[in-house]
Scaffold this active site. Structure first.
Site, short mmCIF file in Angstrom:
data_model
loop_
_atom_site.label_atom_id
_atom_site.label_comp_id
_atom_site.label_asym_id
_atom_site.label_seq_id
_atom_site.Cartn_x
_atom_site.Cartn_y
_atom_site.Cartn_z
N HIS A 1 -2.60 3.07 -4.62
CA HIS A 1 -2.05 2.62 -3.33
C HIS A 1 -0.63 2.08 -3.53
CE1 HIS A 1 -5.70 2.96 -0.78
NE2 HIS A 1 -6.35 2.73 -1.91
N ASP B 1 0.85 -1.18 0.00
CA ASP B 1 0.00 0.00 0.00
C ASP B 1 0.89 1.24 0.00
OD1 ASP B 1 -2.34 1.77 0.43
OD2 ASP B 1 -3.34 -0.12 0.90
N GLU C 1 -9.71 2.76 -5.40
CA GLU C 1 -9.29 4.11 -5.02
C GLU C 1 -8.04 4.57 -5.77
OE1 GLU C 1 -10.99 3.84 -0.46
OE2 GLU C 1 -8.89 3.41 -0.79
#
Ligand code: ACM
Ligand code: ZN
Length: 533
Positions: A266, A197, A330
């Site tokens: 990420h 991440d 995302e």
């Protein structure tokens, strides 16, 4: 004002509930997840250190069930039970029946012995987990009295998963193993390991050593919801040998590990390690704060795809799982909009917008993963901008979105945040709780997860399973992880496994017994379930 209900009143309650369910007065018969069918008799079976475990089928993995019994019972009985491959008197007999579903089992406890018949070694292992839950929680004697029962059990869903984010906070090999033991107790068969991440890269990749040399370290972490540094470095990663060790440990508990390598967002820890992976090509550092970085993998450069393929090749060498999770959630599109190479890619491929560039990226990575004989899982967003019909969507937004994905023909793993995100607060009195993600998920809401109620039989065929997730921005250590998981994980496991009618009061009473087991093992848990407004 909150009132604490005592365990005693709950045990009285379990007695009456069980009476209503044709069960006799046996408060200790409290199994999580609830078996599909169970009847309880009056008598008991006495288990002693000399009780033999008889493995009556030629399946090497059947030994894992015997291992489980011995691991758990040896400290109680003062020694391991003898293991035999022939039938013995007053033994625990384990055999297989190919006619049964693979994870299904029948467990009969009678005064003359215990008989387990299962569809596979995994089913036998689950029968032994149930048997252990029939033993008194705090036994310490030379003999253990187990109530006589007849149980027929099988899971509601083939995939019952739990995700741990080890990127935001690192958890040691020993802690991951402890977690796997806990998952096995709840008959959870999939561990989704979120390994990369913005805030850390946690898996050694031989070809790209900077990923762990640089990417597994951050000099500090921001405190609570501020940007104030705590001045404490945070680091850690799993070597290839450690990964292999954990995969083997999980397999002995019939848990498959699905690794997650996040693409295309990420990715700051990867960009900090190899800046040529980003659109700007410089100026990256492992993130020390929470949130989502706008810097993501450059989808225009071929070198990005070469890197991802080489990383995934090594990952697939380490993990035998059918599924590989490639993230997809995302991913801000800001950098792609400014990047000449990303824009050139869009033009060359005829992509209408950056969402389609994301879809292009996911399809390319999926094609590679499929070329190696595996399948991809991605978060909801892989559904945006077009989706291949073989991708599996991990669906966190609830039934409507899940229904849309099913209607398109894709397979789904459900993890509706409302019921399954255990980084959320457990109580609405946020000031009294340790800091958590700013949403509420009380235990009763975790228990209300029930996809079988919400979808038709034909839709359910496309639901591979369910998963609960533990993001760890605000979970700095394993003790805190236990507090956030327990007993919400128990509620999840009832929903994921149990075909018995749902009954929250009955669940509460079974949790009271589970807490005694957790006390014996030393797990931390939250007690909101026994508080009332
Ligand atoms: C997610 O919750 N960002 C998958
Ligand atoms: Zn780019």
């Amino acid at each position: 004002m909150k009132k604490l209900l005592t365990t005693i009143s709950c045990l009285l309650l379990i007695t009456s509930l069980q009476a209503g369910n044709t069960l006799k007065r046996t408060p200790s018969v409290a199994v999580i997840p609830q078996p599909a069918r169970m009847t309880v008799g009056d008598k008991v079976f006495t288990l002693r250190a000399a009780t033999p475990i008889c493995l009556l089928a030629e399946a090497p993995e059947l030994a894992y069930a015997a291992e489980l019994l011995n691991r758990t019972l040896a400290p109680v009985l003062g020694g391991e039970l003898p293991v035999s491959d022939v039938r013995r008197e007053k033994g625990i007999l384990l055999s297989l029946s190919p006619a049964m579903r693979p994870e299904a089992y029948e467990l009969k406890v009678a005064p003359r012995g215990v008989t387990i018949t299962a569809g596979s070694p995994a089913g036998a292992f689950y029968a032994c987990q149930t048997l252990l839950q029939l033993c008194p929680a705090a036994a310490g004697a030379a003999a253990v009295q187990i109530p006589c029962v007849e149980i027929e059990d099988a899971p509601a869903f083939d995939l019952r998963g739990m995700m741990l984010d080890v990127a935001r906070h690192f958890f040691t090999v020993g802690e991951v193993k402890e977690l796997l033991d806990l998952l096995a107790m709840d008959k959870i068969n999939t561990f989704h390991w979120h390994l990369t991440d913005d805030q850390g890269w946690r898996i050694e990749i031989e070809k790209y050593p900077e990923l762990t040399r640089t990417g597994s370290y951050r000099p500090y972490t921001t405190i609570k919801r501020t940007l104030t540094p705590d001045n404490t470095p945070h680091a850690g990663y799993y070597t290839r040998d450690e990964v292999r060790e954990i995969v083997t440990y999980a397999a002995r508990r019939f848990i498959t590990i699905i690794p997650e390598i996040e693409v295309p967002g990420h990715a700051m820890a990867a960009l900090a390690s190899y800046p040529w992976l980003g659109c700007k090509g410089e100026g990256y550092a492992v993130w020390c704060r929470w949130g989502i970085s706008k810097d993501v993998y450059c989808a225009g450069k071929e070198t990005t795809f070469e890197f991802l393929e080489e990383v995934l090749d090594e990952v697939m060498d380490l993990f035998p799982s059918e599924y590989i999770h490639i993230g997809g959630d995302e991913c801000p599109k800001d950098r792609w909009k400014e990047c000449p190479q990303c824009q050139a890619r869009m033009k060359a491929e005829g992509l209408a917008d950056e969402k389609e560039l994301q879809s292009y990226t996911m399809r390319r990575v999926e094609r590679f993963v499929r070329s190696r004989g595996r399948k991809i899982i991605g978060w909801d967003e892989i559904y945006e901008g077009g989706l291949s019909n073989t991708a599996i969507v991990m669906s966190r937004y609830g039934n409507q979105r899940t229904g849309e994905v099913i209607a398109r023909g894709n397979t789904v793993i459900m993890c509706p945040a409302k019921h399954c995100y255990f980084d959320y607060y457990q109580d609405d009195d946020y000031d009294r709780e340790p800091i958590a993600h700013r949403s509420l998920l009380p235990i009763e809401q975790a228990y209300q997860l029930n996809p079988r109620k919400d979808f038709t039989e034909s839709q359910l065929k496309q639901i591979l399973g369910v998963e609960c997730n533990l993001w760890t921005e605000y979970i700095p250590d394993f003790s805190h992880a236990q507090y956030m998981l327990l007993p919400r994980l128990d509620a999840f496991s009832d929903a994921a496994w149990s075909l018995a009618p749902r009954d929250y009061e009955n669940f509460r009473c079974r949790v009271a017994v589970m807490f005694k087991r957790y006390d014996t093992i030393g797990y931390r848990y939250a007690t909101h379930i026994f508080q009332q407004q």
